[in-house]
Design an enzyme around this catalytic site. Structure first.
Site, PDB file in Angstrom:
ATOM      1  N   ASP A  15      17.058 -47.828 -14.834  1.00 41.78           N
ATOM      2  CA  ASP A  15      17.541 -49.110 -15.021  1.00 41.78           C
ATOM      3  C   ASP A  15      17.013 -50.027 -13.993  1.00 41.78           C
ATOM      4  OD1 ASP A  15      19.270 -50.949 -16.307  1.00 41.78           O
ATOM      5  OD2 ASP A  15      20.909 -49.554 -16.464  1.00 41.78           O
ATOM      6  N   TYR A  16      17.511 -51.382 -14.421  1.00 38.32           N
ATOM      7  CA  TYR A  16      16.975 -52.688 -13.929  1.00 38.32           C
ATOM      8  C   TYR A  16      16.989 -52.381 -12.091  1.00 38.32           C
ATOM      9  CZ  TYR A  16      15.721 -57.321 -13.622  1.00 38.32           C
ATOM     10  OH  TYR A  16      15.092 -58.608 -13.583  1.00 38.32           O
TER      11      TYR A  16
END
Length: 749
Positions: free
Chosen positions: A292-293
Site C-alpha cells: 500500500d502507499y
C-alpha cells in the site's frame, strides 16, 4: 464513436451468457506461456531494469498521499527506473507515458497503469457496502464490468479493487469499501467483483487487472481506528478473515496489495507468514504483491526497521514484489544486492511475476490496449445503459428499516417538506473513493423528490448542517414542516466522514441532526428519515422518532432518482443489511455470528450472573440480513430431505415462501447452519446460502438449498479444516434473527 460505444456496452449486457466459459487467469497453458516469456525477457535485463519493474510511482494528476520521488515521473520511466504508474488517467496522458516506456527504453517494457476504481470510474455506483446490501451478485458483477469498460477507455489497465476485508466494527471508516461482516457473503461478492473487473479475457481492452486488498485482516483494527494494530488467533484469521482473499484469488485475481496494519506483531508488508507461507506456499498464488502507499517506509514507524534500507530488506525477504510510492526499492535494492543482504533470485522471482502479469494483460502485444481520445469521449456523456446499471444497483441496495402504518410508499400530490443537510448535496451522493465521479452531473435528492411529487408541492429547508451547531436555518425547517403533509428528512454522514482515515469514535448522527428530528417530530406530522452513510449507525433514538426509515448508503450517480422512485413506490426496497446495526456504541464490535459463553443470557433480566449488559439488551437494533419491503412474505415449515446422513451425502433443505401482500416484491431467502457441539466452540449460526427471489402478490414458491459437508467445516483443535459428526441445525428465513429451524444428524460413515 457509435461503434466503440456499442461494442463495449455489449460486453456487459451479454455478461451472463459467456462468463461461465471464461478462462481463469493464472492457470493453464496460457499462463505458463506468459511465465516462459517473462523468463526469456528476464534473461536480457540488467539489474537496474529489473529493479525498475518493482517500482510503482504516482503521477501528480491525483495525489492520495505525499509524493516521495524527487525526480519527474517521465524521467524515471525513460531511465527504466519506474515500470509502473498509478493515479494517471486520460487517454492522452496515459498514451504519452506508455509511449515513453515502449519507444524510449531499451527493452520496451510497457507500464502497468493503476487507479482506485472502487465503485465506478465516471458512472458512480453505490459504495461497496451498499452494493453488498443488494445481495445481488449479478448486479454487482455488472457494475464492476461497467467500471472496467469506462476505466480502460481512460487508459487504465489496473485497479486497486476489490477490497474484501471483513469488518465487524463500524467505527472503522473503510467498512464502507467492503462487503460487511460476513465471510460467506464476502466471498461471494469477492468472486463477483473479480469477474466484473477482469472480464472473461484479461487481455481484452475492456478488462482491468484486479488487485485484492488489503491483505490481511485490515478490517479488524484495534478500537476501529484506521491503520491500527490487529491481534487475532490463527483460527479466527483463517476461518473468518482470510477466505474472501482466497475467493478472489480463485476467481483469477493476479495482484494482491499488502495491508497497512500489523498482524500479531508483524506488519503485513513484511509478514512472511502472510505473503509467502499462506499466499504462495498454501494457496499457490501466481501473481505479484504490491505494498500500500508508502507502507514499506512505515515499517520504521511500526518499529521493525531502523532505516529505509532495513525496511526494504524486510519487505523483500517477506515476499513483497512491488513498492508503492516508497522509493525504497528504487533507492536501496541495488545496494542490498551488492552487500549480499538479498539475493538476485529474490529480485528475479518478483520481476518474473510482474512481467508474467503484463504478458497476461496483453501489454506486450498492444501496450496502449486500444486507448484513444475518441474511445474515451464515448463515455463523457454517461451512456444510458451505464446509468441504468447504476440505478438498478442503487435501488437494490436500499434497506427499509422501518415503515409504521405503511407510510411508504408515498402518493404523489402531497405537500412535502424536504429537510436536512444532505437533501441538496449531490457531492455526498457519490461517497468516498468515487473515481472521476462528477457531482455536477449528479442530481440532488431534493430535485428528484420534487419531480416525483407530481401534482404536489415540495419545499426545502436545510435546518442544520452535518457537523456544526449552526442554527441559522433551524426555524425555516420548523416552519416548512408545519405546512407539510409529510416531512422527508435526508440525514447521515458526509462522504468524507467514511472511507480511508475516516474512523469515528461515535457512530451517532453527527451535529444537530438528531435534535432537529426530535424538534420536527413534535409537530405531529409523519416523518420519513432517508439516511446517507458509509457505515452502520447507532439509531436507537431516531428509530423511535421517525415513522419510516430508508437506508440508502452513498448510492452514486443515479442515487437521487432511485431514492425518489423508492419513496413513491415506483421501485420496491429489497436490500438486506450486510452488517449489524447496534443500539449504541457500547455494543461495538457486534456481529450476528457471535459465540455463546459459558453463561449465555437467557432473556431474564432478573438473573444476574449471565453475559449481558445492565443498561441495554444484547440484541442489535437491526440484525444482519434485515430489511423490510412494501409487501410481506410468509415462510412455511422447513423440510429436510433426510433426518440423518453419512459421509459425503447431500442434504436438501426446502421451505415454501409466499408473498402475502398486495404488491410484487423481492425476498432474499437466507440459510444458516448451527453446530451445537464440536471440539472447539462454534458460532451460534453461520450464513451458508442465500437466494433472491421475486414473487407476485399471492404467489408462493419452494426454495431449496443443497448442503454438503463442505458447509460444515471449521478449524478443529489440531487446526485441520474439517467437519465433525453430530447434530446440525439448519435455519432458513428472512434474516439472521427470523429463521425456521430443523435438525439433522450427520455421521462420518
Amino acid at each position: 464513436m457509435r461503434n466503440i460505444l456499442a461494442g463495449t456496452l455489449r460486453l456487459w449486457i451479454v455478461l451472463g451468457a459467456f462468463a461461465a466459459s471464461a478462462q481463469i487467469p493464472g492457470r493453464g497453458p496460457e499462463w505458463e506461456a506468459c511465465v516462459a516469456k517473462a523468463d526469456a525477457l528476464l534473461a536480457r535485463m540488467t539489474t537496474p531494469e529489473k529493479i525498475g519493474q518493482m517500482v510503482l510511482f504516482t503521477s501528480t494528476q491525483i495525489l492520495t498521499g505525499a509524493a516521495t520521488n524527487a525526480s519527474p515521473l517521465e524521467v524515471e520511466i525513460r531511465a527504466a527506473r519506474c515500470g509502473n504508474v498509478f493515479n494517471a488517467y486520460t487517454a492522452a496522458y496515459v498514451r504519452r507515458l506508455q509511449q515513453i516506456a515502449v519507444q524510449e527504453t531499451r527493452l520496451k517494457i510497457p507500464l502497468l497503469i493503476g487507479f482506485d476504481v472502487i465503485h465506478g470510474y465516471k458512472t458512480t455506483f453505490p459504495i461497496p457496502l451498499g452494493q453488498a446490501a443488494s445481495w445481488d451478485l449479478d448486479a454487482i458483477e455488472k457494475g464492476d464490468r461497467v467500471a472496467a469498460i469506462e476505466a480502460t477507455a481512460g487508459g487504465l489497465n489496473w485497479t486497486f479493487a476489490p477490497m474484501v476485508d471483513i469488518a465487524r466494527d463500524p467505527r472503522w471508516g473503510r467498512i464502507a469499501e467492503g462487503a460487511g461482516e460476513d465471510t460467506y457473503l464476502g466471498c461471494a461478492i469477492a468472486r463477483a467483483a473479480v469477474r466484473g473487473i477482469q472480464g472473461t479475457n484479461l487481455a481484452d481492452h475492456s478488462c482491468l487487472l484486479a488487485c485484492v486488498k488489503h491483505y490481511a485482516a485490515y478490517g479488524a483494527p484495534e478500537a476501529g481506528r484506521d491503520y491500527n494494530v490487529v491481534e487475532m488467533s490463527d483460527r479466527t484469521l483463517r476461518e473468518f478473515y482470510l477466505p474472501p482473499y482466497r475467493a478472489a484469488l480463485d476467481a483469477g485475481a493476479l495482484s494482491f496489495m499488502s495491508s497497512f496494519n500489523e498482524l500479531n506483531g508483524i506488519p503485513a508488508t513484511a509478514n512472511r507468514f502472510l505473503l509467502q507461507n499462506i499466499l504462495r506456499d498454501e494457496w499457490h498464488f501466481p501473481g505479484f504483491v504490491v505494498s500500500d502507499y508508502t507502507a514499506v517506509n512505515e515499517l520504521i514507524n511500526h518499529g521493525i526497521a531502523a532505516t529505509a534500507y532495513d525496511a526494504g530488506r524486510a519487505a523483500l525477504n517477506a515476499g513483497l514484489d512491488m513498492d508503492m510510492e516508497g522509493s525504497i526499492y528504487h533507492d536501496h535494492l541495488a545496494a542490498m544486492l551488492q552487500k549480499g543482504d538479498i539475493q538476485m533470485a529474490q529480485i528475479d522471482d518478483a520481476v518474473r511475476r510482474i512481467l508474467a502479469v503484463k504478458y497476461a494483460l496483453g501489454l506486450f502485444d498492444d501496450p496502449y490496449r486500444g486507448v484513444s481520445e475518441e474511445r474515451e469521449a464515448a463515455f463523457d456523456n454517461y451512456p444510458q445503459a451505464h446509468l441504468d446499471a447504476a440505478y438498478d444497483l442503487a435501488r437494490k441496495s436500499f434497506v427499509l428499516l422501518k415503515n409504521d402504518q405503511n407510510l411508504l410508499p408515498l402518493k404523489p400530490g402531497l405537500k412535502i417538506a424536504v429537510l436536512g443537510p444532505l437533501a441538496n448535496s449531490p457531492r455526498d451522493l457519490l461517497g468516498s473513493w468515487n473515481g472521476l465521479g462528477d457531482a455536477a452531473r449528479t442530481k440532488p435528492i431534493l430535485d428528484a423528490i420534487t419531480n416525483a411529487n407530481v401534482g404536489g408541492s415540495t419545499t426545502f429547508a436545510e435546518g442544520c448542517d452535518i457537523s456544526t451547531t449552526d442554527r441559522s436555518a433551524w426555524q425555516g425547517a420548523i416552519d416548512a414542516a408545519r405546512q407539510a403533509d409529510v416531512i422527508i428528512m435526508v440525514m447521515g454522514e458526509s462522504a468524507d466522514m467514511t472511507g480511508e482515515a475516516a474512523s469515528r469514535s461515535s457512530i451517532n448522527l453527527p451535529g444537530l441532526q438528531t435534535e432537529l428530528i426530535r424538534a420536527v417530530k413534535q409537530i405531529g406530522k409523519p416523518v420519513v428519515l432517508v439516511l446517507l452513510n458509509g457505515r452502520p449507525l447507532a439509531l436507537e433514538e431516531e428509530s423511535t422518532l421517525a415513522d419510516a426509515m430508508l437506508e440508502t448508503w452513498f448510492p452514486g450517480t443515479e442515487g437521487a432518482r432511485a431514492i425518489a422512485d423508492t419513496l413513491f413506490g415506483k421501485s420496491d426496497p429489497s436490500g438486506r443489511l450486510p452488517a449489524t446495526f447496534p443500539r449504541n456504541i457500547g455494543q461495538v464490535p457486534i456481529h450476528y455470528n457471535h459465540k455463546n459463553t459459558g453463561r449465555p443470557y437467557h432473556g431474564n433480566p432478573k438473573v444476574k450472573y449471565e453475559s449481558r449488559y445492565l443498561d441495554t439488551p444484547n440484541s442489535p437494533l437491526y440484525p444482519f440480513g434485515f430489511g423490510l419491503g412494501y409487501t410481506t412474505f410468509s415462510y412455511g415449515d422447513l423440510k429436510l430431505s433426510q433426518a440423518s446422513l453419512s459421509g459425503n451425502q447431500t442434504l436438501t433443505a426446502t421451505i415454501h415462501v409466499t408473498n402475502r401482500g398486495a404488491r410484487p416484491g423481492e425476498e432474499t431467502v437466507q440459510m444458516y447452519i448451527s453446530d451445537p457441539v464440536a471440539s472447539v466452540t462454534r458460532n451460534v449460526e453461520d450464513l451458508r446460502g442465500f437466494q433472491k427471489i421475486s414473487l407476485q402478490p399471492g404467489e408462493g414458491r419452494d426454495v431449496s438449498f443443497q448442503i454438503t459437508v463442505d458447509d460444515l467445516k471449521f478449524y478443529n483443535q489440531e487446526m485441520k479444516y474439517d467437519w465433525e459428526p453430530g447434530e446440525f441445525i439448519i435455519r432458513v428465513g428472512h434474516d439472521s434473527s427470523q429463521l425456521a429451524a430443523a435438525s439433522v444428524q450427520w455421521s462420518k460413515d
